[in-house]
Design a protein around this motif. Structure first.
Motif, PDB file in Angstrom:
ATOM      1  N   MET A  79      73.665  86.366 100.579  1.00 62.03           N
ATOM      2  CA  MET A  79      74.028  86.472  99.170  1.00 62.03           C
ATOM      3  C   MET A  79      73.368  87.702  98.555  1.00 62.03           C
ATOM      4  SD  MET A  79      76.135  84.177  98.242  1.00 62.03           S
ATOM      5  CE  MET A  79      75.994  84.216  96.484  1.00 62.03           C
ATOM      6  N   GLN A  80      74.110  88.403  97.715  1.00 62.70           N
ATOM      7  CA  GLN A  80      73.586  89.566  97.012  1.00 62.70           C
ATOM      8  C   GLN A  80      72.853  89.080  95.768  1.00 62.70           C
ATOM      9  OE1 GLN A  80      76.626  92.400  96.162  1.00 62.70           O
ATOM     10  NE2 GLN A  80      75.345  93.617  94.848  1.00 62.70           N
ATOM     11  N   LYS A  81      71.620  89.527  95.602  1.00 63.35           N
ATOM     12  CA  LYS A  81      70.850  89.100  94.434  1.00 63.35           C
ATOM     13  C   LYS A  81      71.367  89.827  93.194  1.00 63.35           C
ATOM     14  CE  LYS A  81      67.316  90.656  96.634  1.00 63.35           C
ATOM     15  NZ  LYS A  81      66.097  90.916  97.245  1.00 63.35           N
ATOM     16  N   PRO A  82      71.176  89.256  92.013  1.00 63.74           N
ATOM     17  CA  PRO A  82      71.597  89.925  90.777  1.00 63.74           C
ATOM     18  C   PRO A  82      70.877  91.270  90.615  1.00 63.74           C
ATOM     19  CG  PRO A  82      71.060  87.620  90.359  1.00 63.74           C
ATOM     20  CD  PRO A  82      70.635  87.931  91.767  1.00 63.74           C
ATOM     21  N   LEU A  83      71.552  92.224  89.981  1.00 65.86           N
ATOM     22  CA  LEU A  83      70.987  93.566  89.799  1.00 65.86           C
ATOM     23  C   LEU A  83      69.615  93.537  89.122  1.00 65.86           C
ATOM     24  CD1 LEU A  83      71.256  96.624  90.133  1.00 65.86           C
ATOM     25  CD2 LEU A  83      72.593  96.661  88.008  1.00 65.86           C
ATOM     26  N   PRO A  84      69.411  92.749  88.043  1.00 67.50           N
ATOM     27  CA  PRO A  84      68.074  92.722  87.447  1.00 67.50           C
ATOM     28  C   PRO A  84      66.978  92.290  88.430  1.00 67.50           C
ATOM     29  CG  PRO A  84      69.656  91.778  85.925  1.00 67.50           C
ATOM     30  CD  PRO A  84      70.376  91.988  87.235  1.00 67.50           C
ATOM     31  N   ASP A  87      60.108  97.246  91.032  1.00 65.50           N
ATOM     32  CA  ASP A  87      59.224  97.544  89.910  1.00 65.50           C
ATOM     33  C   ASP A  87      59.841  98.516  88.898  1.00 65.50           C
ATOM     34  OD1 ASP A  87      56.960  97.147  88.403  1.00 65.50           O
ATOM     35  OD2 ASP A  87      55.790  98.687  89.417  1.00 65.50           O
ATOM     36  N   LEU A  88      61.125  98.291  88.601  1.00 63.86           N
ATOM     37  CA  LEU A  88      61.807  99.045  87.549  1.00 63.86           C
ATOM     38  C   LEU A  88      62.205  98.067  86.451  1.00 63.86           C
ATOM     39  CD1 LEU A  88      64.045 101.366  89.733  1.00 63.86           C
ATOM     40  CD2 LEU A  88      62.229 102.105  88.206  1.00 63.86           C
ATOM     41  N   PRO A  89      62.298  98.516  85.200  1.00 62.12           N
ATOM     42  CA  PRO A  89      62.688  97.614  84.111  1.00 62.12           C
ATOM     43  C   PRO A  89      64.088  97.046  84.346  1.00 62.12           C
ATOM     44  CG  PRO A  89      61.935  99.727  83.247  1.00 62.12           C
ATOM     45  CD  PRO A  89      62.030  99.871  84.728  1.00 62.12           C
ATOM     46  N   VAL A  90      64.256  95.757  84.088  1.00 63.46           N
ATOM     47  CA  VAL A  90      65.531  95.095  84.359  1.00 63.46           C
ATOM     48  C   VAL A  90      66.629  95.522  83.399  1.00 63.46           C
ATOM     49  CG1 VAL A  90      64.438  93.090  85.419  1.00 63.46           C
ATOM     50  CG2 VAL A  90      64.958  93.058  82.973  1.00 63.46           C
ATOM     51  N   GLY A  91      66.285  96.126  82.270  1.00 63.11           N
ATOM     52  CA  GLY A  91      67.292  96.490  81.272  1.00 63.11           C
ATOM     53  C   GLY A  91      67.702  97.942  81.258  1.00 63.11           C
ATOM     54  N   ILE A  92      67.452  98.681  82.350  1.00 61.27           N
ATOM     55  CA  ILE A  92      67.865 100.098  82.317  1.00 61.27           C
ATOM     56  C   ILE A  92      69.366 100.268  82.478  1.00 61.27           C
ATOM     57  CG2 ILE A  92      65.654 101.107  82.966  1.00 61.27           C
ATOM     58  CD1 ILE A  92      66.660 101.381  85.818  1.00 61.27           C
ATOM     59  N   PHE A  93      70.064  99.258  82.985  1.00 61.89           N
ATOM     60  CA  PHE A  93      71.526  99.296  83.072  1.00 61.89           C
ATOM     61  C   PHE A  93      72.109  98.349  82.029  1.00 61.89           C
ATOM     62  CE2 PHE A  93      70.475 100.778  87.368  1.00 61.89           C
ATOM     63  CZ  PHE A  93      71.321 101.876  87.463  1.00 61.89           C
ATOM     64  N   GLY A 147      71.849 101.423  73.398  1.00 62.78           N
ATOM     65  CA  GLY A 147      70.719 101.762  72.540  1.00 62.78           C
ATOM     66  C   GLY A 147      69.562 100.835  72.849  1.00 62.78           C
ATOM     67  N   TYR A 148      68.364 101.375  72.883  1.00 63.57           N
ATOM     68  CA  TYR A 148      67.177 100.596  73.220  1.00 63.57           C
ATOM     69  C   TYR A 148      66.269 100.462  72.006  1.00 63.57           C
ATOM     70  CZ  TYR A 148      68.959 101.174  77.884  1.00 63.57           C
ATOM     71  OH  TYR A 148      69.770 101.136  78.985  1.00 63.57           O
ATOM     72  N   LYS A 149      65.326  99.560  72.094  1.00 61.23           N
ATOM     73  CA  LYS A 149      64.511  99.229  70.929  1.00 61.23           C
ATOM     74  C   LYS A 149      63.600 100.372  70.486  1.00 61.23           C
ATOM     75  CE  LYS A 149      60.424  96.417  71.884  1.00 61.23           C
ATOM     76  NZ  LYS A 149      59.945  95.085  72.139  1.00 61.23           N
ATOM     77  N   GLU A 205      58.412  98.800  77.700  1.00 60.84           N
ATOM     78  CA  GLU A 205      58.751  97.583  76.988  1.00 60.84           C
ATOM     79  C   GLU A 205      60.169  97.640  76.406  1.00 60.84           C
ATOM     80  OE1 GLU A 205      57.252  95.101  73.083  1.00 60.84           O
ATOM     81  OE2 GLU A 205      56.090  96.817  73.761  1.00 60.84           O
ATOM     82  N   ALA A 206      60.603  98.815  75.992  1.00 59.23           N
ATOM     83  CA  ALA A 206      61.933  98.972  75.395  1.00 59.23           C
ATOM     84  C   ALA A 206      63.059  98.718  76.391  1.00 59.23           C
ATOM     85  CB  ALA A 206      62.078 100.375  74.810  1.00 59.23           C
ATOM     86  N   TYR A 207      62.765  98.786  77.683  1.00 54.85           N
ATOM     87  CA  TYR A 207      63.795  98.668  78.721  1.00 54.85           C
ATOM     88  C   TYR A 207      63.695  97.363  79.502  1.00 54.85           C
ATOM     89  CZ  TYR A 207      64.376 103.501  77.509  1.00 54.85           C
ATOM     90  OH  TYR A 207      64.601 104.648  76.802  1.00 54.85           O
ATOM     91  N   GLU A 208      62.891  96.439  79.050  1.00 57.72           N
ATOM     92  CA  GLU A 208      62.693  95.183  79.760  1.00 57.72           C
ATOM     93  C   GLU A 208      63.714  94.101  79.396  1.00 57.72           C
ATOM     94  OE1 GLU A 208      61.030  94.550  82.333  1.00 57.72           O
ATOM     95  OE2 GLU A 208      59.491  96.085  82.406  1.00 57.72           O
ATOM     96  N   VAL A 209      64.582  94.374  78.423  1.00 57.38           N
ATOM     97  CA  VAL A 209      65.569  93.391  77.983  1.00 57.38           C
ATOM     98  C   VAL A 209      66.969  93.918  78.284  1.00 57.38           C
ATOM     99  CG1 VAL A 209      66.513  92.196  75.966  1.00 57.38           C
ATOM    100  CG2 VAL A 209      64.048  92.596  76.137  1.00 57.38           C
ATOM    101  N   LEU A 210      67.830  93.049  78.842  1.00 58.02           N
ATOM    102  CA  LEU A 210      69.217  93.440  79.098  1.00 58.02           C
ATOM    103  C   LEU A 210      69.938  93.599  77.767  1.00 58.02           C
ATOM    104  CD1 LEU A 210      70.157  91.083  82.052  1.00 58.02           C
ATOM    105  CD2 LEU A 210      69.953  93.557  82.123  1.00 58.02           C
TER     106      LEU A 210
END
Length: 170
Positions: free
Chosen positions: A50-55, A62-68, A95-97, A156-161
């Motif tokens: 199974m392919q894991k989710p992109l996040p 160790d990359l922020p989950v919300g960069i995509f 747009g990011y926070k 922190e700005a990129y940690e949220v989808l």
């Protein structure tokens, strides 16, 4: 006469069966090469992998989950080479926070390694003008975007989808 018809019938049946079996083999080979060209996830599912989710993949490296954008769920990742291809349904901006904006093409490619996505194609950011992002790396609480210039932002700005907003062109 019955014996002759019997032999002819069984000969015809065995030839027909061999052709059908051979045809199925050809179909499987054809399907396999088609899958190789685009939908490798199908092969992985057949293998039970199974392919894991992109996040999750991004977090593992160790990359922020919300960069995509949130709707960038389909991707191909080659663990041997580190090549990552992310498919995004439409060209969009996110747009990011921290007030930064990334623009995404429908296909983003790069090479994934621990704390870094390098040789990126398909992402731009606004630095007075739209500039092509060539790499994204992390260092503690910071995310570094290289565009020819290195721009450091709060991780922190990129940690949220986040959802992407559709735009006309990349």
């Amino acid at each position: 006469m019955d014996q002759i018809l019997n032999k002819v019938g069984s000969y015809w049946f065995s030839r027909k069966a061999n052709k059908e079996i051979s045809s199925v083999g050809d179909d499987i080979n054809s399907l396999s090469s088609t899958i190789e060209g685009g939908a490798k996830w199908f092969v992985n599912k057949l293998k039970g992998k199974m392919q894991k989710p992109l996040p999750e993949l991004l977090k593992e490296y160790d990359l922020p989950v919300g960069i995509f954008p949130r709707d960038a769920t389909n991707y191909e990742f080659n663990e041997e080479t580190g090549k990552l291809i992310v498919f995004i349904p439409s060209v969009c901006e996110v747009g990011y926070k921290d007030s930064s904006v990334l623009r995404f093409d429908t296909t983003v490619t790069g090479y994934l390694e621990k704390r870094k996505l390098a040789d990126i194609e398909g992402i731009k950011t606004k630095v007075m003008i739209w500039a092509k992002v060539t790499s994204i790396s992390t260092e503690g609480p910071k995310v570094h975007f290289s565009t020819g210039l290195k721009k450091t932002r709060s991780r922190e700005a990129y940690e949220v989808l986040r959802d992407g907003v559709s735009i006309d062109k990349f």
